[in-house]
Motif scaffolding. Structure first.
Motif, short mmCIF file in Angstrom:
data_model
loop_
_atom_site.label_atom_id
_atom_site.label_comp_id
_atom_site.label_asym_id
_atom_site.label_seq_id
_atom_site.Cartn_x
_atom_site.Cartn_y
_atom_site.Cartn_z
N SER A 92 3.16 0.31 -8.77
CA SER A 92 2.34 0.25 -7.56
C SER A 92 0.99 0.94 -7.79
O SER A 92 -0.04 0.52 -7.25
CB SER A 92 3.07 0.91 -6.38
OG SER A 92 3.32 2.28 -6.64
N LEU A 93 1.01 1.99 -8.62
CA LEU A 93 -0.24 2.68 -8.96
C LEU A 93 -1.14 1.76 -9.79
O LEU A 93 -2.36 1.74 -9.60
CB LEU A 93 0.06 3.97 -9.73
CG LEU A 93 -1.16 4.76 -10.24
CD1 LEU A 93 -2.06 5.18 -9.08
CD2 LEU A 93 -0.69 5.99 -11.03
N ALA A 94 -0.54 0.98 -10.68
CA ALA A 94 -1.31 0.04 -11.49
C ALA A 94 -2.02 -0.98 -10.60
O ALA A 94 -3.20 -1.29 -10.80
CB ALA A 94 -0.39 -0.68 -12.47
N LYS A 95 -1.32 -1.49 -9.59
CA LYS A 95 -1.93 -2.45 -8.67
C LYS A 95 -3.05 -1.80 -7.86
O LYS A 95 -4.08 -2.42 -7.58
CB LYS A 95 -0.86 -3.03 -7.75
CG LYS A 95 0.17 -3.89 -8.47
CD LYS A 95 1.26 -4.37 -7.53
CE LYS A 95 2.29 -5.21 -8.28
NZ LYS A 95 3.43 -5.63 -7.41
N LEU A 96 -2.85 -0.53 -7.48
CA LEU A 96 -3.85 0.19 -6.71
C LEU A 96 -5.12 0.39 -7.53
O LEU A 96 -6.25 0.23 -7.02
CB LEU A 96 -3.28 1.53 -6.26
CG LEU A 96 -4.09 2.34 -5.23
CD1 LEU A 96 -4.19 1.58 -3.92
CD2 LEU A 96 -3.44 3.70 -5.01
#
Length: 505
Positions: A374-378
């Motif tokens: 989810s951090l990668a997408k953010l």
């Protein structure tokens, strides 16, 4: 009338710039259509030209490093460098990469990790591939482009006593025609490309500075604040302009490097230091072993062509579009260096420094996102916010964000400052110390152009236009390489003749 004739390069460049601004503001849709057509056509049908020319510049630069020309000094035989080695490296690094390495150091590796050029995303293989291509895009190729043009300009300025202008590099081919319409056309095109390339960077830089202010001070991340950032930055670099090269730009460049090293060491301390060290060595090995394959990579029988166009070809065109500005500035600060010193300082040292920076930031970011998709997408949602989101997930996040903001702001002002200095040189017939009046004129125009196109939503158009202009300049640089080699051969013959005459006397 004579004054207008003498400054014809300045006035014609200024007129073309104003016409383009008018086109971009009032006919944005039409400009978008035209520039996209030119850019897409050049990438789709002539992308191989970018791959071939940039690889040639790497080999040509390495050849010059080990050739018999390595001991030729840029200038008179007894000339000493104008700047210390540390200040020299700081200034050329700030001009060559500047805010770009901060903007993309987290965003690019994570983006390649989620959507790699081949294979599946979010895997160990994708992480290794992400770092390898980040090294590739920011390594030898861009610095080789700057090496070739910077060396050619420095050689003809200091060894042949020609004006500090792009056209001077073609003297062995054009002769005195460099002072006529052909030479002026080359210089006008160089100014035109520089103005729009820098204006694009100022717009992107304003977006990242605003993002940093939002993250640290909770200021609104709005268009109005971005325009305010441009205004304040303009005032600051106009003040710096009036202090001269030896004070203003030198001071800013040294400050930027000190802050960059401090923030890199801090991330290394609070992050996975051992992983970062492994990333640096592992990725260096992958980069060197796959260098030729990546340099000539196309996908004629499979998928992946769009990725190459969006990343590799885009980068090569972007570096070439920046070449007149960066090359001219590097030449200006490199008098007194030998060709061997020049190539090591412009090609080898910055490549190592950039790869180390990318290992620290990219390696730490990939270590974080491997366990948190989810951090990668953010991070990939907004590149201007990516590094500040990254800092928020590390210890000492506030300190890191403040230092990061300082680095972005200093690089932002440094690039604007160096660009106006170069534009002044080109506009005043190649003088090494252009007037403050001309520099300030270009400084205001650059900032106004960035602000106007942010308002009109035309920043992407401007970026596309400046990159579309890179194709003809790639061909110009190939001719420049031949011209430089001819000049170096003549210089060697002349030095041998002088040495023989001295021995006879």
């Amino acid at each position: 009338m004579n004054k207008v004739k003498e400054n014809s390069v300045f006035f014609v460049s200024l007129l073309l710039t104003l016409i383009f601004i008018f086109w971009g503001v009032f006919f944005t849709e039409n400009l978008t259509k035209v520039t996209n057509a030119v850019y897409n056509g050049s990438i789709d049908y002539l992308g191989w030209v970018y791959l071939g020319t940039t690889l040639f510049f790497v080999f040509f630069s390495i050849y010059l490093l080990f050739s018999r020309y390595g001991n030729i000094r840029l200038g008179r035989r007894n000339d000493k460098p104008d700047f210390s080695t540390a200040s020299w490296l700081a200034m050329l690094f700030g001009a060559g990469m500047g805010v770009g390495i901060v903007y993309w150091s987290v965003a690019e590796p994570v983006t390649h990790f989620t959507t790699p050029p081949y294979g599946e995303g979010y895997t160990v293989e994708a992480a290794n591939t992400a770092m390898k291509f980040t090294f590739f895009h920011w390594g030898l190729h861009p610095w080789a482009i700057y090496t070739v043009i910077g060396l050619a300009l420095a050689f003809f300025q200091y060894n042949k006593r020609l004006p500090a202008a792009i056209s001077s590099a073609f003297h062995p081919i054009l002769g005195d025609k460099i002072h006529g319409p052909i030479g002026k056309t080359i210089d006008i095109l160089s100014i035109f490309a520089t103005v729009f390339g820098i204006a694009t960077s100022l717009g992107l830089g304003a977006m990242q500075v605003t993002a940093g202010m939002h993250d640290i001070f909770d200021m609104p991340n709005t268009l109005f604040v971005q325009l305010l950032v441009i205004l304040v930055a303009t005032i600051l670099f106009l003040i710096s302009i009036n202090t001269g090269l030896e004070r203003g730009i030198k001071f800013l460049s040294n400050a930027a490097i000190i802050c960059s090293v401090a923030i890199m060491l801090l991330v290394l301390m609070v992050g996975p230091a051992l992983t970062v060290i492994k990333v640096f060595f592992n990725t260096t090995g992958l980069y060197l072993s796959d260098f030729l394959q990546m340099s000539l990579r196309f996908t004629p029988f499979g998928e992946g062509e769009q990725w190459i166009a969006s990343w590799t070809l885009f980068y090569w065109a972007w570096w070439i579009a920046w070449a007149p500005f960066v090359g001219m500035f590097i030449a200006r600060v490199s008098r007194g260096r030998t060709i061997k010193e020049f190539v090591i300082g412009v090609l080898i040292v910055p490549t190592l420094g950039t790869c180390l920076w990318m290992s620290v930031f990219g390696g730490t970011a990939l270590d974080l996102v491997q366990g948190d998709h989810s951090l990668a997408k953010l991070i990939t949602q907004d590149e201007s916010l990516s590094i500040f989101i990254f800092f928020d997930h590390l210890p000492l996040s506030t300190l890191l964000s403040i230092l990061g903001f300082a680095v972005v702001a200093i690089y932002y002002i440094t690039v604007a400052d160096t660009a106006t200095f170069v534009l002044g040189m080109l506009s005043e017939g190649g003088t090494l110390n252009p007037s403050n009046k001309i520099k300030m004129t270009w400084g205001v125009i650059q900032s106004a152009l960035a602000a106007v196109l942010l308002l009109a939503g035309g920043l992407d158009v401007l970026q596309t236009a400046s990159i579309a202009a890179a194709l003809p300049f790639a061909i110009i640089m190939l001719v420049m390489s031949y011209s430089l080699l001819t000049g170096l051969k003549n210089e060697t013959v002349m030095q041998k003749g002088n040495k023989r005459n001295t021995q006879q006397n």
